[in-house]
Design a protein around this motif. Structure first.
Motif, PDB file in Angstrom:
ATOM      1  N   PRO A  17       0.812  -1.182   0.055  1.00 33.44           N
ATOM      2  CA  PRO A  17      -0.001   0.177   0.088  1.00 33.44           C
ATOM      3  C   PRO A  17       0.779   1.292  -0.021  1.00 33.44           C
ATOM      4  CG  PRO A  17      -0.784  -1.640   1.693  1.00 33.44           C
ATOM      5  CD  PRO A  17       0.375  -1.839   1.149  1.00 33.44           C
ATOM      6  N   ARG A  18       2.000   1.211   0.627  1.00 35.52           N
ATOM      7  CA  ARG A  18       2.971   2.458   0.642  1.00 35.52           C
ATOM      8  C   ARG A  18       3.605   2.862  -0.746  1.00 35.52           C
ATOM      9  NH1 ARG A  18       6.978   0.473   5.183  1.00 35.52           N
ATOM     10  NH2 ARG A  18       6.449  -1.406   3.613  1.00 35.52           N
ATOM     11  N   ALA A  19       3.392   1.791  -1.730  1.00 34.54           N
ATOM     12  CA  ALA A  19       3.827   1.996  -3.167  1.00 34.54           C
ATOM     13  C   ALA A  19       2.640   2.547  -4.076  1.00 34.54           C
ATOM     14  CB  ALA A  19       4.333   0.816  -3.677  1.00 34.54           C
ATOM     15  N   LEU A  20       1.646   2.645  -3.458  1.00 37.54           N
ATOM     16  CA  LEU A  20       0.402   2.839  -4.267  1.00 37.54           C
ATOM     17  C   LEU A  20       0.565   4.455  -4.805  1.00 37.54           C
ATOM     18  CD1 LEU A  20      -2.382   2.224  -5.548  1.00 37.54           C
ATOM     19  CD2 LEU A  20      -3.283   3.010  -3.579  1.00 37.54           C
ATOM     20  N   PRO A  21       0.537   5.320  -3.882  1.00 41.13           N
ATOM     21  CA  PRO A  21       0.634   6.678  -4.587  1.00 41.13           C
ATOM     22  C   PRO A  21       1.628   7.056  -5.583  1.00 41.13           C
ATOM     23  CG  PRO A  21       0.791   6.768  -2.162  1.00 41.13           C
ATOM     24  CD  PRO A  21       1.001   5.473  -2.574  1.00 41.13           C
ATOM     25  N   THR A  22       2.991   6.420  -5.512  1.00 45.38           N
ATOM     26  CA  THR A  22       3.884   6.607  -6.417  1.00 45.38           C
ATOM     27  C   THR A  22       3.391   5.925  -7.835  1.00 45.38           C
ATOM     28  OG1 THR A  22       5.609   6.660  -4.833  1.00 45.38           O
ATOM     29  CG2 THR A  22       6.230   6.063  -7.041  1.00 45.38           C
ATOM     30  N   VAL A  23       2.973   4.626  -7.611  1.00 45.46           N
ATOM     31  CA  VAL A  23       2.244   4.281  -8.995  1.00 45.46           C
ATOM     32  C   VAL A  23       1.385   4.627  -9.393  1.00 45.46           C
ATOM     33  CG1 VAL A  23       1.094   1.745  -9.739  1.00 45.46           C
ATOM     34  CG2 VAL A  23       2.902   1.752  -7.959  1.00 45.46           C
ATOM     35  N   VAL A  24       0.407   5.444  -8.713  1.00 46.60           N
ATOM     36  CA  VAL A  24      -0.725   5.978  -9.065  1.00 46.60           C
ATOM     37  C   VAL A  24      -0.349   7.360  -9.962  1.00 46.60           C
ATOM     38  CG1 VAL A  24      -2.938   7.381  -8.354  1.00 46.60           C
ATOM     39  CG2 VAL A  24      -2.527   4.961  -7.613  1.00 46.60           C
ATOM     40  N   PHE A  25       0.809   8.010  -9.315  1.00 47.95           N
ATOM     41  CA  PHE A  25       1.319   8.964 -10.131  1.00 47.95           C
ATOM     42  C   PHE A  25       1.877   8.817 -11.228  1.00 47.95           C
ATOM     43  CE2 PHE A  25       4.829  11.745 -11.250  1.00 47.95           C
ATOM     44  CZ  PHE A  25       4.347  13.344 -10.840  1.00 47.95           C
ATOM     45  N   ALA A  26       2.620   7.760 -11.357  1.00 45.28           N
ATOM     46  CA  ALA A  26       3.065   7.183 -12.931  1.00 45.28           C
ATOM     47  C   ALA A  26       1.977   6.865 -13.778  1.00 45.28           C
ATOM     48  CB  ALA A  26       3.978   6.294 -12.744  1.00 45.28           C
ATOM     49  N   LEU A  27       1.231   6.137 -13.360  1.00 47.74           N
ATOM     50  CA  LEU A  27      -0.040   5.787 -14.180  1.00 47.74           C
ATOM     51  C   LEU A  27      -0.728   6.918 -14.542  1.00 47.74           C
ATOM     52  CD1 LEU A  27      -1.895   3.306 -15.634  1.00 47.74           C
ATOM     53  CD2 LEU A  27      -3.142   3.449 -13.367  1.00 47.74           C
ATOM     54  N   ALA A  28      -1.088   8.105 -13.926  1.00 48.09           N
ATOM     55  CA  ALA A  28      -1.664   9.212 -14.041  1.00 48.09           C
ATOM     56  C   ALA A  28      -0.900   9.822 -15.056  1.00 48.09           C
ATOM     57  CB  ALA A  28      -2.089   9.948 -12.899  1.00 48.09           C
ATOM     58  N   GLY A  29       0.363   9.924 -14.909  1.00 49.54           N
ATOM     59  CA  GLY A  29       0.989  10.596 -15.940  1.00 49.54           C
ATOM     60  C   GLY A  29       0.973  10.219 -17.141  1.00 49.54           C
ATOM     61  N   GLY A  40      -9.734  14.486 -17.881  1.00 49.10           N
ATOM     62  CA  GLY A  40     -10.340  13.075 -18.241  1.00 49.10           C
ATOM     63  C   GLY A  40      -9.665  12.173 -17.334  1.00 49.10           C
ATOM     64  N   THR A  41      -8.366  12.146 -17.310  1.00 51.09           N
ATOM     65  CA  THR A  41      -7.634  11.522 -16.281  1.00 51.09           C
ATOM     66  C   THR A  41      -7.882  11.398 -15.106  1.00 51.09           C
ATOM     67  OG1 THR A  41      -5.526  11.559 -17.887  1.00 51.09           O
ATOM     68  CG2 THR A  41      -5.175  10.867 -15.748  1.00 51.09           C
ATOM     69  N   MET A  42      -8.316  12.674 -14.238  1.00 52.79           N
ATOM     70  CA  MET A  42      -8.894  12.704 -13.159  1.00 52.79           C
ATOM     71  C   MET A  42      -9.886  12.190 -12.779  1.00 52.79           C
ATOM     72  SD  MET A  42      -7.692  16.450 -12.003  1.00 52.79           S
ATOM     73  CE  MET A  42      -6.228  17.188 -12.598  1.00 52.79           C
ATOM     74  N   ALA A  43     -10.958  12.146 -13.879  1.00 51.34           N
ATOM     75  CA  ALA A  43     -12.432  11.486 -13.880  1.00 51.34           C
ATOM     76  C   ALA A  43     -12.350  10.044 -13.813  1.00 51.34           C
ATOM     77  CB  ALA A  43     -13.105  11.915 -14.875  1.00 51.34           C
ATOM     78  N   ILE A  44     -11.396   9.299 -14.526  1.00 50.97           N
ATOM     79  CA  ILE A  44     -11.070   8.007 -14.772  1.00 50.97           C
ATOM     80  C   ILE A  44     -10.564   7.528 -13.455  1.00 50.97           C
ATOM     81  CG2 ILE A  44      -9.925   6.224 -16.155  1.00 50.97           C
ATOM     82  CD1 ILE A  44     -10.198   8.147 -18.636  1.00 50.97           C
ATOM     83  N   LEU A  45      -9.285   8.160 -13.110  1.00 48.92           N
ATOM     84  CA  LEU A  45      -8.337   7.438 -11.956  1.00 48.92           C
ATOM     85  C   LEU A  45      -8.789   7.535 -10.614  1.00 48.92           C
ATOM     86  CD1 LEU A  45      -4.921   7.466 -13.395  1.00 48.92           C
ATOM     87  CD2 LEU A  45      -6.437   5.522 -13.431  1.00 48.92           C
ATOM     88  N   THR A  46      -9.719   8.823 -10.368  1.00 49.45           N
ATOM     89  CA  THR A  46      -9.860   9.228  -8.947  1.00 49.45           C
ATOM     90  C   THR A  46     -10.761   8.090  -8.281  1.00 49.45           C
ATOM     91  OG1 THR A  46      -9.610  11.427  -9.266  1.00 49.45           O
ATOM     92  CG2 THR A  46     -10.795  10.860  -7.408  1.00 49.45           C
ATOM     93  N   THR A  71      -4.714  10.331  -3.628  1.00 47.50           N
ATOM     94  CA  THR A  71      -5.727  11.332  -4.050  1.00 47.50           C
ATOM     95  C   THR A  71      -4.761  12.385  -4.827  1.00 47.50           C
ATOM     96  OG1 THR A  71      -7.349  10.647  -2.605  1.00 47.50           O
ATOM     97  CG2 THR A  71      -7.543  12.860  -3.890  1.00 47.50           C
ATOM     98  N   GLY A  72      -3.749  12.892  -3.935  1.00 53.45           N
ATOM     99  CA  GLY A  72      -2.855  13.762  -4.467  1.00 53.45           C
ATOM    100  C   GLY A  72      -2.071  13.331  -5.880  1.00 53.45           C
ATOM    101  N   SER A  73      -1.649  12.230  -5.524  1.00 52.65           N
ATOM    102  CA  SER A  73      -0.981  11.320  -6.833  1.00 52.65           C
ATOM    103  C   SER A  73      -1.656  11.617  -8.000  1.00 52.65           C
ATOM    104  CB  SER A  73      -0.434  10.180  -6.323  1.00 52.65           C
ATOM    105  OG  SER A  73       0.567  10.199  -5.580  1.00 52.65           O
ATOM    106  N   VAL A  74      -2.919  11.261  -8.132  1.00 57.08           N
ATOM    107  CA  VAL A  74      -4.013  11.490  -9.230  1.00 57.08           C
ATOM    108  C   VAL A  74      -3.957  12.611  -9.687  1.00 57.08           C
ATOM    109  CG1 VAL A  74      -6.189  11.006 -10.140  1.00 57.08           C
ATOM    110  CG2 VAL A  74      -5.357   9.459  -8.509  1.00 57.08           C
ATOM    111  N   LEU A  75      -3.775  13.749  -8.816  1.00 61.40           N
ATOM    112  CA  LEU A  75      -4.098  15.168  -9.285  1.00 61.40           C
ATOM    113  C   LEU A  75      -2.782  15.583  -9.849  1.00 61.40           C
ATOM    114  CD1 LEU A  75      -6.143  16.782  -6.528  1.00 61.40           C
ATOM    115  CD2 LEU A  75      -7.053  15.575  -8.733  1.00 61.40           C
ATOM    116  N   ALA A  76      -1.818  15.325  -9.065  1.00 58.02           N
ATOM    117  CA  ALA A  76      -0.430  15.516  -9.687  1.00 58.02           C
ATOM    118  C   ALA A  76       0.238  15.047 -10.755  1.00 58.02           C
ATOM    119  CB  ALA A  76       0.509  15.462  -8.461  1.00 58.02           C
ATOM    120  N   GLY A  77      -0.104  13.542 -11.015  1.00 58.05           N
ATOM    121  CA  GLY A  77       0.165  13.090 -12.210  1.00 58.05           C
ATOM    122  C   GLY A  77      -0.452  13.230 -13.550  1.00 58.05           C
ATOM    123  N   ALA A  78      -1.750  13.648 -13.139  1.00 55.44           N
ATOM    124  CA  ALA A  78      -2.726  14.140 -14.413  1.00 55.44           C
ATOM    125  C   ALA A  78      -1.967  15.165 -15.005  1.00 55.44           C
ATOM    126  CB  ALA A  78      -4.074  14.283 -13.950  1.00 55.44           C
TER     127      ALA A  78
END
Length: 166
Positions: A17-29, A40-46, A71-78
């Motif tokens: 679970p501690r790796a989730l924000p970094t993985v989500v940031f990369a995926l959102a990017g 659109g990315t935020m709407a899909i991934l949030t 949640t922050g990683s979704v926004l920042a990555g997008a």
């Protein structure tokens, strides 16, 4: 559609679970870069990411460090992916407004965006899930970016300061 629950059942044994924000940031990017849209990315991934973070770290709850960092990683990555994407409307409009070659604009913006992305992950999402205060992460990020600009950046030789014009 219960997609978040399905993803958590697939990833619960495979992803810390501690790796989730970094993985989500990369995926959102990646998604934002590929589609050219941050909204659109935020709407899909949030919804997917928040549900996944709550399922992987049930003890943290909605106010837990992993859920908030995800949640922050979704926004920042997008935003990061959208800023770097050559098909993004904001990138196209920026290059047109400046009157510069579109692909040259993308190439010149990429080092700045990648630098901030690395600082965001290394001094933001990783320390946040380890329990470091967001204020400390913010201060560390500001100090790091200021140091990078100060010691790695170089002045533009073509730049004419406002005092030189007088």
């Amino acid at each position: 559609m219960q997609t978040g629950d399905y993803l958590s059942s697939l990833l619960s044994d495979r992803l810390d679970p501690r790796a989730l924000p970094t993985v989500v940031f990369a995926l959102a990017g990646f998604v934002a870069f590929s589609t050219g849209t941050s909204w659109g990315t935020m709407a899909i991934l949030t919804p997917l990411s928040v549900t996944l973070s709550l399922d992987l770290d049930p003890s943290g709850g909605p106010g837990g460090a992993i859920c908030l960092a995800t949640t922050g990683s979704v926004l920042a990555g997008a935003i990061f992916g959208d800023h770097c994407s050559p098909i993004s409307d904001t990138t196209v409009l920026s290059s047109r407004a400046c009157g510069c070659d579109h692909l040259q604009h993308v190439r010149t913006q990429m080092p700045y965006a990648l630098t901030v992305a690395v600082v965001c992950v290394v001094l933001g999402s990783i320390p946040a899930v380890l329990g470091v205060s967001p204020w400390i992460c913010l201060i560390m990020g500001i100090v790091a970016l200021t140091g990078i600009v100060r010691f790695v950046g170089k002045p533009d030789s073509d730049f004419e300061s406002p005092t030189e014009r007088l």
